[in-house]
Design a protein around this motif. Sequence first.
Motif, short mmCIF file in Angstrom:
data_model
loop_
_atom_site.label_atom_id
_atom_site.label_comp_id
_atom_site.label_asym_id
_atom_site.label_seq_id
_atom_site.Cartn_x
_atom_site.Cartn_y
_atom_site.Cartn_z
N THR A 76 0.97 -1.09 0.15
CA THR A 76 0.01 0.12 -0.01
C THR A 76 0.85 1.26 0.12
O THR A 76 0.64 2.09 -0.83
CB THR A 76 -0.81 -0.08 1.26
N ILE A 77 2.03 1.27 0.95
CA ILE A 77 2.66 2.53 1.10
C ILE A 77 3.71 2.63 -0.27
O ILE A 77 3.54 3.83 -0.86
CB ILE A 77 3.50 2.48 2.41
N VAL A 78 4.13 1.48 -0.68
CA VAL A 78 4.97 1.73 -2.07
C VAL A 78 3.91 2.03 -2.86
O VAL A 78 4.68 2.78 -3.90
CB VAL A 78 5.68 0.34 -2.06
N GLY A 79 2.93 1.55 -3.16
CA GLY A 79 2.11 1.88 -4.18
C GLY A 79 1.66 3.45 -4.45
O GLY A 79 1.79 4.05 -5.33
N ILE A 80 1.43 3.95 -3.17
CA ILE A 80 1.09 5.30 -3.27
C ILE A 80 2.45 6.33 -3.39
O ILE A 80 2.31 7.30 -4.18
CB ILE A 80 0.57 5.82 -1.57
N VAL A 81 3.46 5.90 -2.53
CA VAL A 81 4.64 6.78 -2.87
C VAL A 81 5.33 6.67 -4.27
O VAL A 81 5.82 7.22 -5.00
CB VAL A 81 5.92 6.50 -1.83
N GLY A 82 4.96 5.15 -4.60
CA GLY A 82 5.64 4.96 -6.12
C GLY A 82 4.88 5.84 -7.10
O GLY A 82 5.47 6.21 -8.22
N ALA A 83 3.45 6.12 -6.68
CA ALA A 83 2.87 6.94 -7.76
C ALA A 83 3.49 8.29 -7.83
O ALA A 83 3.47 8.83 -9.06
CB ALA A 83 1.35 7.13 -7.18
N ALA A 84 3.95 8.80 -6.88
CA ALA A 84 4.31 10.16 -6.67
C ALA A 84 5.89 10.16 -7.52
O ALA A 84 6.31 11.09 -8.28
CB ALA A 84 4.73 10.57 -5.21
N GLN A 85 6.77 9.01 -7.43
CA GLN A 85 7.80 8.77 -8.00
C GLN A 85 7.76 8.69 -9.31
O GLN A 85 8.45 9.22 -10.23
CB GLN A 85 8.50 7.43 -7.55
N VAL A 198 -9.44 -9.33 3.31
CA VAL A 198 -9.55 -8.21 4.11
C VAL A 198 -8.93 -7.16 3.52
O VAL A 198 -7.55 -7.37 3.32
CB VAL A 198 -9.06 -8.61 5.90
N PHE A 199 -9.44 -6.01 3.15
CA PHE A 199 -8.69 -4.92 2.71
C PHE A 199 -8.78 -3.73 3.78
O PHE A 199 -9.56 -3.86 4.72
CB PHE A 199 -9.31 -4.37 1.51
N THR A 200 -7.89 -2.58 3.76
CA THR A 200 -8.03 -1.48 4.21
C THR A 200 -8.47 -0.48 3.46
O THR A 200 -8.34 -0.30 2.18
CB THR A 200 -6.80 -1.12 4.99
N LEU A 201 -8.93 0.74 4.19
CA LEU A 201 -9.21 1.92 3.27
C LEU A 201 -8.00 2.39 2.55
O LEU A 201 -8.06 3.06 1.61
CB LEU A 201 -9.71 3.10 4.28
N GLY A 202 -6.58 2.13 3.05
CA GLY A 202 -5.47 2.56 2.43
C GLY A 202 -5.32 1.86 1.11
O GLY A 202 -4.92 2.47 0.19
N VAL A 203 -5.72 0.72 1.24
CA VAL A 203 -5.59 -0.14 -0.06
C VAL A 203 -6.75 0.49 -1.21
O VAL A 203 -6.35 0.65 -2.50
CB VAL A 203 -6.23 -1.59 0.09
N ALA A 204 -7.84 0.74 -0.69
CA ALA A 204 -8.74 1.39 -1.73
C ALA A 204 -8.43 2.74 -2.17
O ALA A 204 -8.51 2.88 -3.11
CB ALA A 204 -10.20 1.53 -0.89
N PHE A 205 -7.65 3.53 -1.34
CA PHE A 205 -7.01 4.71 -1.57
C PHE A 205 -6.13 4.65 -2.70
O PHE A 205 -6.02 5.43 -3.80
CB PHE A 205 -6.86 5.51 -0.40
#
Length: 352
Positions: A76-85, A198-205
């Motif tokens: 999740t975190i890698v995917g979001i930061v990876g989008a910025a990168q 089981v997913f989190t809202l972070g995954v959805a975001f």
Amino acid sequence: MAQAQDFEKSLEQTDAAVVHFSEGDSAIRRFQQFLHASPAAVPLIVLILSVAIFGVLVGGKFFNAYSLTLIIQQITIVGIVGAAQALIILTAGIDLSVGAMMVLSAVVMGQFTFRYGIPVPISILCGLACGTLCGFINGWLVAVMRLPPFIVTLGTWQVFNSIKYIYSRNETIRGQDIEAEAPLLQLFGAQINLGGAVFTLGVAFMFALVLLLWYVLNYTAWGRRLYAVGDDPDAAELSGVPVKRMLITVYTLAGLICGMAGWVLIGRIGSVSPTSGEFANIESITAVVIGGMSLFGGRGSILGMIFGALIVGVFSLGLRLYGADAQWTWLLIGVLIIGAVTVDQWIRKVAG
């Protein structure tokens, strides 16, 4: 007159076929052109093969709902930061400070809430503003001062990294305190149960962000300008694209996304720690490179970045379930990075 008739007669007898230059390995050439036109194809193929291989090696343990959703939650975190990168690498730049911006934004959210007693929504907005400001500083130094992105973000990585430790006094805000007094900070850690998965809202975001950026990059004028700047900034400027403004906008947007990643990070780990996310910058670059984005800019897909992050997640969990030493994960990921750059160079020959 007789000579002219003889000349016309000789022309009629010549072969009228169009000259054709035969090209060896035409099938390979067509495949190369396909990969050039579909930059997300290579990581998707690697991802499918990886899942199939670990499915055979590990068996049913790998294909159950828990394992597959665990992979998605871990990236999740890698995917979001990876989008910025990814946005920055599309401009032929690179940002080594994305991880520091993310954690600094999270620290601001936590400290504003617990040290100063500021309402949580305002603290969150301040954290997002902090990430945005950090991104703007990077963009201004790159676009206006014309400094190399690598050097700029190497320097700001050290600056932002130091600020987060100094400002937080190297203290961690515990998850129990956040849950009791400021649960909104942990919003993206809320779980969603879908048929045993089981997913989190972070995954959805994360998926919502990637789909939004995919649409913007492929179907808007801003996205076309971004690719143009990465492919050839001089030609883009001659075509009327405001290159400096585009670069500042991209770096600023990347900072905002890192600020959002900081909020998601709090939900992911439950606490606010200045030591979290230490390798987010390297992991984001890894996801982008394995995802088929060219480090030379102007070519790649945001979907490829997600596939790259998933490949790393599949390798990490698959090797762990197989019982292999953790170092094998880094070894194979290193091989994938080198292989991805090699394939990118091979595909770029089409454009050359």
